[in-house]
Design a protein around this motif. Structure first.
Motif, PDB file in Angstrom:
ATOM      1  N   ASP A  34       0.928  -1.281   0.024  1.00 55.16           N
ATOM      2  CA  ASP A  34       0.070  -0.148  -0.037  1.00 55.16           C
ATOM      3  C   ASP A  34       0.909   1.371  -0.068  1.00 55.16           C
ATOM      4  N   LEU A  35       1.916   1.279   0.836  1.00 50.78           N
ATOM      5  CA  LEU A  35       2.976   2.282   0.945  1.00 50.78           C
ATOM      6  C   LEU A  35       3.688   2.636  -0.258  1.00 50.78           C
ATOM      7  N   SER A  36       3.924   1.582  -1.270  1.00 55.94           N
ATOM      8  CA  SER A  36       4.693   1.538  -2.492  1.00 55.94           C
ATOM      9  C   SER A  36       4.091   1.725  -3.782  1.00 55.94           C
ATOM     10  N   LEU A  37       2.784   1.675  -3.803  1.00 55.66           N
ATOM     11  CA  LEU A  37       2.020   1.533  -4.908  1.00 55.66           C
ATOM     12  C   LEU A  37       2.593   2.393  -6.165  1.00 55.66           C
ATOM     13  N   ASP A  38       2.946   3.627  -5.692  1.00 58.82           N
ATOM     14  CA  ASP A  38       3.337   4.691  -6.869  1.00 58.82           C
ATOM     15  C   ASP A  38       4.864   3.961  -7.598  1.00 58.82           C
ATOM     16  N   THR A  39       5.671   3.388  -6.663  1.00 58.04           N
ATOM     17  CA  THR A  39       6.643   2.984  -7.329  1.00 58.04           C
ATOM     18  C   THR A  39       6.697   1.592  -7.888  1.00 58.04           C
ATOM     19  N   LEU A  40       5.573   0.842  -7.614  1.00 65.81           N
ATOM     20  CA  LEU A  40       5.473  -0.410  -7.825  1.00 65.81           C
ATOM     21  C   LEU A  40       4.862  -0.536  -9.488  1.00 65.81           C
ATOM     22  N   LEU A  41       3.639   0.257  -9.502  1.00 68.06           N
ATOM     23  CA  LEU A  41       2.962   0.012 -10.758  1.00 68.06           C
ATOM     24  C   LEU A  41       3.673   0.507 -12.096  1.00 68.06           C
ATOM     25  N   PRO A  42       4.539   1.136 -12.134  1.00 70.02           N
ATOM     26  CA  PRO A  42       5.379   1.196 -13.487  1.00 70.02           C
ATOM     27  C   PRO A  42       6.149  -0.143 -13.922  1.00 70.02           C
ATOM     28  N   TRP A  43       6.590  -0.789 -12.824  1.00 68.04           N
ATOM     29  CA  TRP A  43       7.449  -2.097 -13.103  1.00 68.04           C
ATOM     30  C   TRP A  43       6.568  -3.294 -12.914  1.00 68.04           C
ATOM     31  N   ILE A 139      18.758 -11.706 -13.924  1.00 66.44           N
ATOM     32  CA  ILE A 139      17.892 -10.710 -13.628  1.00 66.44           C
ATOM     33  C   ILE A 139      17.133 -10.184 -14.593  1.00 66.44           C
ATOM     34  N   MET A 140      15.954 -10.066 -14.771  1.00 67.43           N
ATOM     35  CA  MET A 140      15.205  -9.485 -15.948  1.00 67.43           C
ATOM     36  C   MET A 140      14.850  -7.891 -15.153  1.00 67.43           C
ATOM     37  N   CYS A 141      14.944  -6.858 -15.974  1.00 67.45           N
ATOM     38  CA  CYS A 141      14.495  -5.559 -15.649  1.00 67.45           C
ATOM     39  C   CYS A 141      13.843  -4.812 -16.726  1.00 67.45           C
ATOM     40  N   LYS A 159      25.007  -7.296 -19.092  1.00 68.84           N
ATOM     41  CA  LYS A 159      24.035  -7.222 -19.970  1.00 68.84           C
ATOM     42  C   LYS A 159      24.032  -8.317 -21.037  1.00 68.84           C
ATOM     43  N   GLU A 160      23.006  -9.070 -21.178  1.00 69.44           N
ATOM     44  CA  GLU A 160      23.114 -10.294 -22.291  1.00 69.44           C
ATOM     45  C   GLU A 160      22.108  -9.904 -23.287  1.00 69.44           C
ATOM     46  N   GLY A 161      21.257  -9.165 -23.221  1.00 70.79           N
ATOM     47  CA  GLY A 161      20.390  -8.769 -24.263  1.00 70.79           C
ATOM     48  C   GLY A 161      19.018  -8.217 -23.692  1.00 70.79           C
ATOM     49  N   VAL A 162      18.081  -7.835 -24.799  1.00 69.56           N
ATOM     50  CA  VAL A 162      16.847  -7.119 -24.387  1.00 69.56           C
ATOM     51  C   VAL A 162      15.784  -7.843 -25.072  1.00 69.56           C
ATOM     52  N   LEU A 163      14.841  -8.226 -24.181  1.00 71.63           N
ATOM     53  CA  LEU A 163      13.617  -9.007 -24.567  1.00 71.63           C
ATOM     54  C   LEU A 163      12.479  -7.909 -25.127  1.00 71.63           C
ATOM     55  N   LEU A 164      12.244  -7.697 -26.368  1.00 73.08           N
ATOM     56  CA  LEU A 164      11.091  -6.697 -26.663  1.00 73.08           C
ATOM     57  C   LEU A 164       9.836  -7.279 -26.294  1.00 73.08           C
ATOM     58  N   HIS A 165       8.971  -6.441 -25.742  1.00 73.19           N
ATOM     59  CA  HIS A 165       7.588  -6.541 -25.462  1.00 73.19           C
ATOM     60  C   HIS A 165       7.394  -7.847 -24.737  1.00 73.19           C
ATOM     61  N   ASN A 171      -0.117  -0.919 -16.163  1.00 74.22           N
ATOM     62  CA  ASN A 171      -0.920   0.233 -16.902  1.00 74.22           C
ATOM     63  C   ASN A 171      -1.362  -0.330 -18.490  1.00 74.22           C
ATOM     64  N   GLY A 172      -0.947  -1.588 -18.749  1.00 69.36           N
ATOM     65  CA  GLY A 172      -1.362  -2.291 -20.082  1.00 69.36           C
ATOM     66  C   GLY A 172      -0.261  -1.851 -21.129  1.00 69.36           C
ATOM     67  N   GLU A 173       0.975  -1.500 -20.706  1.00 74.59           N
ATOM     68  CA  GLU A 173       1.831  -0.996 -21.795  1.00 74.59           C
ATOM     69  C   GLU A 173       2.953  -2.206 -21.868  1.00 74.59           C
ATOM     70  N   PHE A 174       3.385  -2.498 -22.873  1.00 71.50           N
ATOM     71  CA  PHE A 174       4.396  -3.489 -23.096  1.00 71.50           C
ATOM     72  C   PHE A 174       5.757  -2.756 -22.771  1.00 71.50           C
ATOM     73  N   GLN A 175       6.283  -3.936 -22.033  1.00 76.10           N
ATOM     74  CA  GLN A 175       7.742  -3.920 -21.345  1.00 76.10           C
ATOM     75  C   GLN A 175       8.728  -4.323 -22.177  1.00 76.10           C
ATOM     76  N   ASP A 176       9.963  -3.741 -22.351  1.00 75.82           N
ATOM     77  CA  ASP A 176      11.062  -4.205 -22.999  1.00 75.82           C
ATOM     78  C   ASP A 176      11.932  -4.629 -21.751  1.00 75.82           C
ATOM     79  N   LEU A 177      12.484  -5.935 -21.510  1.00 74.66           N
ATOM     80  CA  LEU A 177      13.108  -6.358 -20.270  1.00 74.66           C
ATOM     81  C   LEU A 177      14.615  -6.554 -20.537  1.00 74.66           C
ATOM     82  N   GLN A 178      15.554  -5.958 -19.995  1.00 69.69           N
ATOM     83  CA  GLN A 178      16.865  -6.388 -20.137  1.00 69.69           C
ATOM     84  C   GLN A 178      17.149  -7.514 -19.319  1.00 69.69           C
ATOM     85  N   VAL A 179      17.886  -8.416 -20.095  1.00 72.23           N
ATOM     86  CA  VAL A 179      18.352  -9.845 -19.325  1.00 72.23           C
ATOM     87  C   VAL A 179      19.706  -9.665 -19.054  1.00 72.23           C
TER      88      VAL A 179
END
Length: 215
Positions: A34-43, A139-141, A159-165, A171-179
């Motif tokens: 509850d305290l952290s929703l603003d920082t959790l929601l984007p990720w 780690i994926m981020c 950094k090994e690579g990036v997984l697109l979408h 928020n329903g937006e696609f994320q690109d994840l760095q592996v």
């Protein structure tokens, strides 16, 4: 995944206790979310369903504990030393395959930018390599998550690579994840083996460092 009867249920670092969740932690977990929703929601995609009533977390924590006991997945709560405050959550996840574990983590808002993510990640890295035969940790981020990327770099992951979408965020937006990956040789040649941690098993007995993990 871990050596026989060597699943680490509790890890103590300089400032934190990292341990298997218990259903009794439901209120502490909900408070941290509850305290952290603003920082959790984007990720974190799971944050889209928050906030909830704390008792809804009981079933989730029972599932985490069951998976832990069966050796299927290892999800931890991060607590202060007295275990009166949940500082966030983390995990050593088995989804990366037979020879790897994947680390995930989040830190509650009022404890961010204080080095906790780095401290916890180093403790998980040391625990994983010392008590299992895995070859690497992943780690994926989200590529936009600058704070988490700094932690990954600081701990020594490559950094090994990036997984697109790869997935959608809350928020329903696609994320690109760095592996990013840390090999066992990277670990052995780093300063992480010198990190001071204590590791305990399911009956709260100290687990000695596995000799087979050292050169």
């Amino acid at each position: 995944m871990f050596h026989k009867d060597a699943a680490p249920y509790r890890i103590e670092t300089r400032r934190t206790t990292i341990r298997c969740w218990d259903p009794k932690d439901a209120a502490l977990l909900q408070q941290a979310i509850d305290l952290s929703l603003d920082t959790l929601l984007p990720w974190m995609p799971w944050a889209k369903d928050e906030p909830k009533e704390y008792r809804t977390k009981i079933a989730t924590l029972r599932f985490f504990r069951g998976s832990f006991d069966l050796g299927k997945d290892f999800v931890y709560g991060i607590f202060d030393g007295a275990e009166t405050t949940a500082l966030g959550g983390c995990g050593l996840h088995t989804r990366a395959g037979q020879h790897s574990l994947e680390i995930g983590y989040w830190i509650r808002s009022d404890h961010q930018n204080q080095g906790y993510a780095t401290e916890v990640t180093k403790a998980l890295v040391k625990t994983a390599f010392e008590f299992s035969e895995i070859d690497n940790i992943q780690i994926m981020c989200d590529v936009k998550n600058a704070a988490s990327l700094r932690v990954i770099e600081k701990v020594g992951f490559r950094k090994e690579g990036v997984l697109l979408h790869r997935q959608k965020n809350a928020n329903g937006e696609f994320q690109d994840l760095q592996v990013s990956v840390l090999l066992r040789d990277d670990y052995l040649n780093s300063d992480i083996p010198a990190e001071s941690i204590s590791v305990f098993d399911a009956v709260d007995e100290v687990m000695p460092v596995a000799a087979s993990s050292r050169r």
